[in-house]
Design an enzyme around this catalytic site. Structure first.
Site, PDB file in Angstrom:
ATOM      1  N   ARG A   1     -59.921  66.827 -35.130  1.00 13.17           N
ATOM      2  CA  ARG A   1     -59.726  66.201 -33.521  1.00 13.17           C
ATOM      3  C   ARG A   1     -60.149  64.975 -33.667  1.00 13.17           C
ATOM      4  O   ARG A   1     -59.408  64.498 -32.407  1.00 13.17           O
ATOM      5  CB  ARG A   1     -61.251  67.166 -33.509  1.00 13.17           C
ATOM      6  CG  ARG A   1     -62.203  66.736 -32.077  1.00 13.17           C
ATOM      7  CD  ARG A   1     -63.207  67.063 -31.335  1.00 13.17           C
ATOM      8  NE  ARG A   1     -64.116  67.516 -32.657  1.00 13.17           N
ATOM      9  CZ  ARG A   1     -64.775  67.423 -33.258  1.00 13.17           C
ATOM     10  NH1 ARG A   1     -65.117  66.048 -33.193  1.00 13.17           N
ATOM     11  NH2 ARG A   1     -65.576  67.885 -34.267  1.00 13.17           N
TER      12      ARG A   1
ATOM     13  N   TYR B   1     -54.145  58.494  -7.176  1.00  9.50           N
ATOM     14  CA  TYR B   1     -53.591  60.120  -7.140  1.00  9.50           C
ATOM     15  C   TYR B   1     -55.410  60.864  -6.500  1.00  9.50           C
ATOM     16  O   TYR B   1     -56.644  60.589  -7.146  1.00  9.50           O
ATOM     17  CB  TYR B   1     -53.536  60.702  -8.899  1.00  9.50           C
ATOM     18  CG  TYR B   1     -53.586  62.003  -9.005  1.00  9.50           C
ATOM     19  CD1 TYR B   1     -52.188  62.830  -9.406  1.00  9.50           C
ATOM     20  CD2 TYR B   1     -54.104  62.209  -9.924  1.00  9.50           C
ATOM     21  CE1 TYR B   1     -52.459  64.066  -8.668  1.00  9.50           C
ATOM     22  CE2 TYR B   1     -54.665  63.145 -10.337  1.00  9.50           C
ATOM     23  CZ  TYR B   1     -53.305  64.079 -10.214  1.00  9.50           C
ATOM     24  OH  TYR B   1     -53.563  65.489 -11.096  1.00  9.50           O
TER      25      TYR B   1
ATOM     26  N   ASP C   1     -53.716  52.088 -13.899  1.00  7.81           N
ATOM     27  CA  ASP C   1     -52.195  53.835 -14.169  1.00  7.81           C
ATOM     28  C   ASP C   1     -50.427  53.526 -13.737  1.00  7.81           C
ATOM     29  O   ASP C   1     -50.788  53.142 -12.823  1.00  7.81           O
ATOM     30  CB  ASP C   1     -52.856  54.630 -13.722  1.00  7.81           C
ATOM     31  CG  ASP C   1     -52.678  56.193 -13.263  1.00  7.81           C
ATOM     32  OD1 ASP C   1     -50.692  56.022 -13.751  1.00  7.81           O
ATOM     33  OD2 ASP C   1     -53.391  56.918 -13.125  1.00  7.81           O
TER      34      ASP C   1
ATOM     35  N   LYS D   1     -45.603  63.479 -17.123  1.00  5.97           N
ATOM     36  CA  LYS D   1     -44.631  62.759 -15.789  1.00  5.97           C
ATOM     37  C   LYS D   1     -43.695  62.324 -16.297  1.00  5.97           C
ATOM     38  O   LYS D   1     -42.936  63.197 -17.722  1.00  5.97           O
ATOM     39  CB  LYS D   1     -45.495  62.187 -14.660  1.00  5.97           C
ATOM     40  CG  LYS D   1     -46.748  62.204 -14.151  1.00  5.97           C
ATOM     41  CD  LYS D   1     -46.632  63.599 -13.412  1.00  5.97           C
ATOM     42  CE  LYS D   1     -47.857  63.766 -13.253  1.00  5.97           C
ATOM     43  NZ  LYS D   1     -49.132  63.173 -12.841  1.00  5.97           N
TER      44      LYS D   1
HETATM   45  C1  PLP Z   1     -49.757  63.509 -12.287  1.00 10.55           C
HETATM   46  C2  PLP Z   1     -51.361  62.033 -12.338  1.00 10.55           C
HETATM   47  C3  PLP Z   1     -52.410  61.865 -13.302  1.00 10.55           C
HETATM   48  C4  PLP Z   1     -52.893  62.866 -13.489  1.00 10.55           C
HETATM   49  O1  PLP Z   1     -52.351  63.309 -14.415  1.00 10.55           O
HETATM   50  P1  PLP Z   1     -52.621  64.971 -15.611  1.00 10.55           P
HETATM   51  O2  PLP Z   1     -51.483  64.880 -16.562  1.00 10.55           O
HETATM   52  O3  PLP Z   1     -52.192  65.721 -14.171  1.00 10.55           O
HETATM   53  O4  PLP Z   1     -53.960  64.905 -15.561  1.00 10.55           O
HETATM   54  C5  PLP Z   1     -52.625  60.420 -12.929  1.00 10.55           C
HETATM   55  N1  PLP Z   1     -52.459  59.779 -12.222  1.00 10.55           N
HETATM   56  C6  PLP Z   1     -51.038  59.825 -11.826  1.00 10.55           C
HETATM   57  C7  PLP Z   1     -50.500  58.960 -11.528  1.00 10.55           C
HETATM   58  C8  PLP Z   1     -50.554  61.021 -11.767  1.00 10.55           C
HETATM   59  O5  PLP Z   1     -49.340  60.969 -11.254  1.00 10.55           O
END
Ligand code: PLP
Length: 394
Positions: free
Chosen positions: A60, A113, A186, A211
């Site tokens: 962990r 998001y 982000d 992604k």
């Molecule tokens: C998908 C996404 C997230 C969240 O990510 P997860 O892996 O689904 O928890 C955060 N920010 C953006 C811009 C995203 O496209």
């Protein structure tokens, strides 16, 4: 070598992504000469002291497979420290919870998001009593006006999901610096290949590795990279000790594997997205296309300046009814309707139809048009993709 250097993007980044030197586990380092780092599934490691002390004690807190990925992530972002999380949301929530005290003030771009919006409104504001202030971050001035002595974090997404809005990371970074406030970005839609938030002046770069970084739609994960030792210690403590939301060794392996082809995939995503954007822009049932690579995007100049490419995400406003949109989606053969993005296959999503609960429910955040269609353009043959769209559009 800096990220501004063309050479970095053309050659160095690709070399870092493949990461061969890091991967070798040579016998003189106690390894078995694997070219690819092994998946260490062990939850615990035999305890040693003094000269025999282990780098890892308990998975962990740290694990060799995760450590290798975290190093790779940090290098790709041009940062000091990387952390791999169980999801993009785990990365974002850990960042927010670690840096913003209850009752503190947080500024966020108003286009984010949907999960981030819900985290900030439902949980951080309502549950923790944080004063969450959404601003239109396309104008850095709005961020400057909102900052006060209680501000503990400035948060922005760029480009945003799903409105493809940008914010000027350098300008907001300067504002954050002037006030001594950490600034997190982000950068999921751009991936580290097309955008380097830390080099532009952000303190924290965050990705949903689900992604583009993993890129094959078979793993959920998140990443944080920072240059700031104090922020790193704080986040690492929250992740490893308090919250326990680290990425599993198997998923670390998948993301590390995906990263090797990130540059090749991103070039292809971008090339295809540009062609799809141009096709849509000239279609008479398309009211508006949101793609930063198009000259018609209101922030095209900023995109050209702070990104080294425009990525593979675009949205468009359909000129018609939701019933017509459904028929259009039904008529597609190559674009799979579904959430998520950044995988090699093309996906299409209509937020108002497919995730109505998540479509901007807060009046403080940017409104998502009902007929907005979002496309994650994959790396299929571009002529096939264009043909499919032309056939299915009314
Ligand atoms: C998908 C996404 C997230 C969240 O990510 P997860 O892996 O689904 O928890 C955060 N920010 C953006 C811009 C995203 O496209």
């Amino acid at each position: 070598m800096t990220r501004d250097d063309d050479c970095f993007h053309e050659n160095r980044f690709k070399t870092l992504a493949v990461g061969a030197a890091e991967n070798a586990t040579r016998p003189d380092k106690g390894g078995t000469s694997d070219v690819i780092p092994p998946i260490h599934l062990s939850s615990t490691f035999e305890w040693g002291s003094g000269d025999n002390a282990n780098e890892h004690d308990y998975s962990r807190e740290s694990n060799p497979t995760r450590a290798a990925l975290e190093k790779q992530l940090a290098r790709l972002e041009g940062g000091e420290h990387g952390l791999a999380f169980a999801s993009g949301m785990a990365a974002i929530s850990t960042t927010v919870l670690s840096l913003v005290p209850p009752g503190g003030h947080l500024i966020s771009s108003d286009s984010v998001y949907s999960g981030t919006e819900r985290l900030l409104t439902d949980f951080v504001a309502n549950h923790l009593g944080v004063d969450v202030e959404f601003v239109d971050a396309r104008e850095p001035e709005n961020v400057a006006t909102a900052v006060d002595s209680e501000t503990a974090l400035i948060w922005a997404e760029t480009p945003t999901n799903p409105l493809i809005r940008l914010c000027d990371v350098r300008s907001i970074g300067d504002i954050a610096d002037d006030h001594g406030v950490p600034f997190g970005v982000d950068s999921t839609f751009a991936s580290p290949y097309f955008q380097a938030p830390l080099e532009l002046g952000a303190d924290i770069a965050v990705h949903s590795t689900t992604k583009y970084l993993n890129g094959h739609s078979d793993s959920i994960g998140g990443a944080v990279v920072t240059d700031n030792d104090e922020i790193f210690e704080n986040l690492a403590f929250s992740q490893r000790i308090g919250l326990g939301n680290m990425l599993s060794p198997f998923d670390c392996y998948l993301v590390a594997r995906g990263i090797k082809t990130l540059p090749a995939r991103m070039e292809h995503h971008q090339e295809n997205a540009m062609a799809v954007a141009r096709l849509l822009e000239t279609h008479d049932r398309v009211a508006r296309v949101y793609y930063p690579g198009l000259e018609s995007h209101p922030q095209h100049e900023l995109a050209a300046e702070q990104m080294s490419g425009y990525s593979g995400m675009l949205s468009f406003e359909f000129d018609g009814t939701l019933v017509e949109i459904e028929a259009f989606i039904d008529g597609l053969e190559l674009f799979t309707p579904g959430a998520s993005l950044g995988g090699v296959e093309s996906l299409i999503e209509v937020p108002s139809l497919m995730i109505p609960d998540e479509v901007s429910h807060g009046s403080a955040t940017a409104e998502i048009p009902e007929t907005l269609v979002r496309i994650s353009v994959g790396i299929e043959d571009v002529d096939d993709l264009c043909e499919d769209l032309r056939t299915a559009l009314p």
